[in-house]
Design a protein around this motif. Structure first.
Motif, PDB file in Angstrom:
ATOM      1  N   ARG A  10     -10.098  16.671  22.469  1.00 24.92           N
ATOM      2  CA  ARG A  10      -9.075  16.103  23.361  1.00 24.92           C
ATOM      3  C   ARG A  10      -9.530  14.769  23.947  1.00 24.92           C
ATOM      4  O   ARG A  10      -8.741  13.832  24.069  1.00 24.92           O
ATOM      5  N   LEU A  11     -10.822  14.675  24.288  1.00 26.50           N
ATOM      6  CA  LEU A  11     -11.356  13.437  24.857  1.00 26.50           C
ATOM      7  C   LEU A  11     -11.309  12.302  23.836  1.00 26.50           C
ATOM      8  O   LEU A  11     -10.892  11.180  24.143  1.00 26.50           O
ATOM      9  N   LEU A  12     -11.719  12.579  22.609  1.00 25.28           N
ATOM     10  CA  LEU A  12     -11.721  11.544  21.568  1.00 25.28           C
ATOM     11  C   LEU A  12     -10.302  11.143  21.177  1.00 25.28           C
ATOM     12  O   LEU A  12     -10.037   9.982  20.844  1.00 25.28           O
ATOM     13  N   ALA A  13      -9.367  12.093  21.199  1.00 23.25           N
ATOM     14  CA  ALA A  13      -7.974  11.759  20.881  1.00 23.25           C
ATOM     15  C   ALA A  13      -7.392  10.792  21.904  1.00 23.25           C
ATOM     16  O   ALA A  13      -6.710   9.824  21.560  1.00 23.25           O
ATOM     17  N   ALA A  14      -7.685  11.049  23.196  1.00 27.35           N
ATOM     18  CA  ALA A  14      -7.205  10.141  24.239  1.00 27.35           C
ATOM     19  C   ALA A  14      -7.861   8.773  24.111  1.00 27.35           C
ATOM     20  O   ALA A  14      -7.216   7.737  24.293  1.00 27.35           O
ATOM     21  N   LEU A  15      -9.165   8.756  23.798  1.00 34.23           N
ATOM     22  CA  LEU A  15      -9.865   7.480  23.648  1.00 34.23           C
ATOM     23  C   LEU A  15      -9.339   6.713  22.442  1.00 34.23           C
ATOM     24  O   LEU A  15      -9.243   5.488  22.460  1.00 34.23           O
ATOM     25  N   ALA A  16      -8.993   7.414  21.369  1.00 36.58           N
ATOM     26  CA  ALA A  16      -8.440   6.746  20.193  1.00 36.58           C
ATOM     27  C   ALA A  16      -7.100   6.091  20.503  1.00 36.58           C
ATOM     28  O   ALA A  16      -6.776   5.033  19.972  1.00 36.58           O
ATOM     29  N   ASP A  17      -6.316   6.705  21.396  1.00 35.20           N
ATOM     30  CA  ASP A  17      -5.044   6.108  21.792  1.00 35.20           C
ATOM     31  C   ASP A  17      -5.254   4.848  22.623  1.00 35.20           C
ATOM     32  O   ASP A  17      -4.519   3.871  22.500  1.00 35.20           O
ATOM     33  N   LEU A  18      -6.256   4.887  23.508  1.00 31.89           N
ATOM     34  CA  LEU A  18      -6.494   3.738  24.394  1.00 31.89           C
ATOM     35  C   LEU A  18      -7.286   2.640  23.700  1.00 31.89           C
ATOM     36  O   LEU A  18      -7.101   1.469  23.984  1.00 31.89           O
ATOM     37  N   ALA A  28      -9.259  10.159  34.209  1.00 29.15           N
ATOM     38  CA  ALA A  28      -7.975  10.434  34.858  1.00 29.15           C
ATOM     39  C   ALA A  28      -6.904  10.777  33.837  1.00 29.15           C
ATOM     40  O   ALA A  28      -6.034  11.609  34.089  1.00 29.15           O
ATOM     41  N   LYS A  29      -6.980  10.166  32.668  1.00 30.45           N
ATOM     42  CA  LYS A  29      -5.966  10.430  31.633  1.00 30.45           C
ATOM     43  C   LYS A  29      -6.045  11.864  31.131  1.00 30.45           C
ATOM     44  O   LYS A  29      -5.015  12.504  30.886  1.00 30.45           O
ATOM     45  N   VAL A  30      -7.259  12.380  30.943  1.00 26.59           N
ATOM     46  CA  VAL A  30      -7.423  13.733  30.408  1.00 26.59           C
ATOM     47  C   VAL A  30      -7.618  14.771  31.501  1.00 26.59           C
ATOM     48  O   VAL A  30      -7.769  15.959  31.204  1.00 26.59           O
ATOM     49  N   ASN A 259       1.439   8.797  32.988  1.00 27.34           N
ATOM     50  CA  ASN A 259       0.038   9.103  33.271  1.00 27.34           C
ATOM     51  C   ASN A 259      -0.313   8.797  34.723  1.00 27.34           C
ATOM     52  O   ASN A 259      -1.090   9.513  35.357  1.00 27.34           O
ATOM     53  N   TYR A 260       0.219   7.712  35.274  1.00 23.46           N
ATOM     54  CA  TYR A 260      -0.053   7.321  36.661  1.00 23.46           C
ATOM     55  C   TYR A 260       1.245   7.221  37.454  1.00 23.46           C
ATOM     56  O   TYR A 260       1.434   6.302  38.249  1.00 23.46           O
ATOM     57  N   ARG A 316      -2.264   1.785  35.387  1.00 28.16           N
ATOM     58  CA  ARG A 316      -3.666   2.097  35.620  1.00 28.16           C
ATOM     59  C   ARG A 316      -3.801   2.834  36.950  1.00 28.16           C
ATOM     60  O   ARG A 316      -2.852   2.863  37.748  1.00 28.16           O
ATOM     61  N   PRO A 317      -4.966   3.459  37.235  1.00 31.26           N
ATOM     62  CA  PRO A 317      -5.083   4.249  38.467  1.00 31.26           C
ATOM     63  C   PRO A 317      -4.869   3.449  39.733  1.00 31.26           C
ATOM     64  O   PRO A 317      -4.222   3.919  40.667  1.00 31.26           O
ATOM     65  N   GLU A 318      -5.419   2.213  39.800  1.00 33.22           N
ATOM     66  CA  GLU A 318      -5.292   1.413  41.004  1.00 33.22           C
ATOM     67  C   GLU A 318      -4.035   0.557  40.926  1.00 33.22           C
ATOM     68  O   GLU A 318      -3.835  -0.167  39.944  1.00 33.22           O
TER      69      GLU A 318
END
Length: 330
Positions: A10-18, A28-30, A259-260, A316-318
């Motif tokens: 799941r972590l790598l899938a989110a990173l591949a999208d970003l 924060a995304k995952v 996401n935010y 983004r978060p901020e």
């Protein structure tokens, strides 16, 4: 290498999208702790995956923090602070073979010299005495008085850096509330503001041209929450927000649209979404292609006494100048 851990997948899938992002934004995304995300990324990077984990800092702030380090750090043995200086051999010349005078008694243990002694005719450069310890050592017990010892090695401490008075406080870890030392601080921006039902235009992190519309806020939505098989605790209520996003440009929007997406309470508190989805109100899906318009529902669980006054969207978060805020009060 095959990745089998579902969390890593799941972590790598989110990173591949970003593609490229900060550790705390990926966390924060995952919905994970940033420290666990950083640990897993470093481990995956060392396993042969095409993954590079980087770090960014405020140079001036770090030097100021180092200059204010406690004395206990400076008192460590030099070999624990900086690499040992290069040792140079003494000049080569004959040394008369003369017996050394007996060593004076001292409080140290037997076999350990209690202080320096001179050997007549010894070279002027550094030399090694057989049996002497090669590094720092501890003498058991308390000595009865001062005794001579070898001169202390110089401590190589970094030069003091004047602390900038403007840097009076540091943000919480992983909040990125500090400004980089090599860039001018950006002025605070609140983004655009509108009312429920309005469409507002903004940009994504990669320059995507987006239009976001707040269509509906169902408050409370406890019956929808219960119909999906979830249960609220005493003193809680559910809220469902319906938004729609349009990609007006040519760059694909690769993130999760909500996401935010946050609720803002009357006291300014930001409320993040709950990790649930409702069968009767489909959630957002990752990615919006150029020219595509997609909608979705976001679920929130908050104290029953909290008064929600607005809804905020940000890439983004901020919050920054790309942030959109809708007021939901008349």
């Amino acid at each position: 290498m095959a990745v089998t851990d579902p969390v890593d997948i799941r972590l790598l899938a989110a990173l591949a999208d970003l593609g490229k992002t900060a550790v705390h934004e990926l966390a924060a995304k995952v919905g994970m702790d940033p420290r666990e995300v950083a640990y897993r990324l470093v481990a995956l990077s060392g396993s042969g995956l095409p993954l590079l984990v980087g770090v960014e800092s405020d140079p001036q702030g770090l030097r100021a923090a180092i200059a204010g380090a406690p004395p206990s750090w400076a008192n460590r043995p030099p070999q624990q602070q900086f690499p040992a200086p290069q040792q140079f051999a003494p000049p080569s010349h004959p040394v008369p073979q003369q017996p050394a005078p007996p060593m004076p008694p001292g409080p140290g243990p037997q076999g350990v010299p209690s202080g320096p002694y001179n050997v007549q005719g010894a070279p002027s450069g550094p030399y090694t005495v057989q049996g002497a310890p090669s590094g720092p050592y501890t003498v058991q017990g308390t000595p009865s008085g001062r005794y001579p010892g070898p001169p202390p090695r110089p401590q190589f401490a970094p030069p003091p850096v004047p602390i900038d008075p403007a840097v009076s406080t540091w943000g919480l870890p992983q909040t990125a509330s500090w400004a980089r030392g090599d860039e001018p601080a950006r002025p605070a921006a609140t983004g655009k503001r509108g009312k429920l039902g309005e469409v507002m235009e903004t940009q994504g992190l990669e320059g995507e041209q987006l239009s976001v519309q707040l269509l509906e806020v169902q408050d409370p939505a406890d019956y929808l929450f219960g119909a999906a098989g979830y249960r609220l605790e005493a003193g809680e209520r559910a809220v469902v927000v319906h938004t729609e996003i349009t990609n007006r440009g040519s760059i694909p929007f690769a993130s999760l649209p909500d996401n935010y997406l946050e609720l803002l309470a009357a006291d300014g508190t930001a409320i993040g979404k709950a990790p649930v989805s409702l069968t009767s109100r489909p959630p957002h899906k990752i990615g919006v292609k150029p020219g595509e318009t997609l909608g979705g529902h976001t679920v929130y669980v908050l104290p029953d006494a909290t008064r929600v006054v607005s809804v905020r969207w940000s890439p983004r978060p901020e919050p920054d100048e790309r942030t959109l805020t809708w007021s939901i009060e008349d």
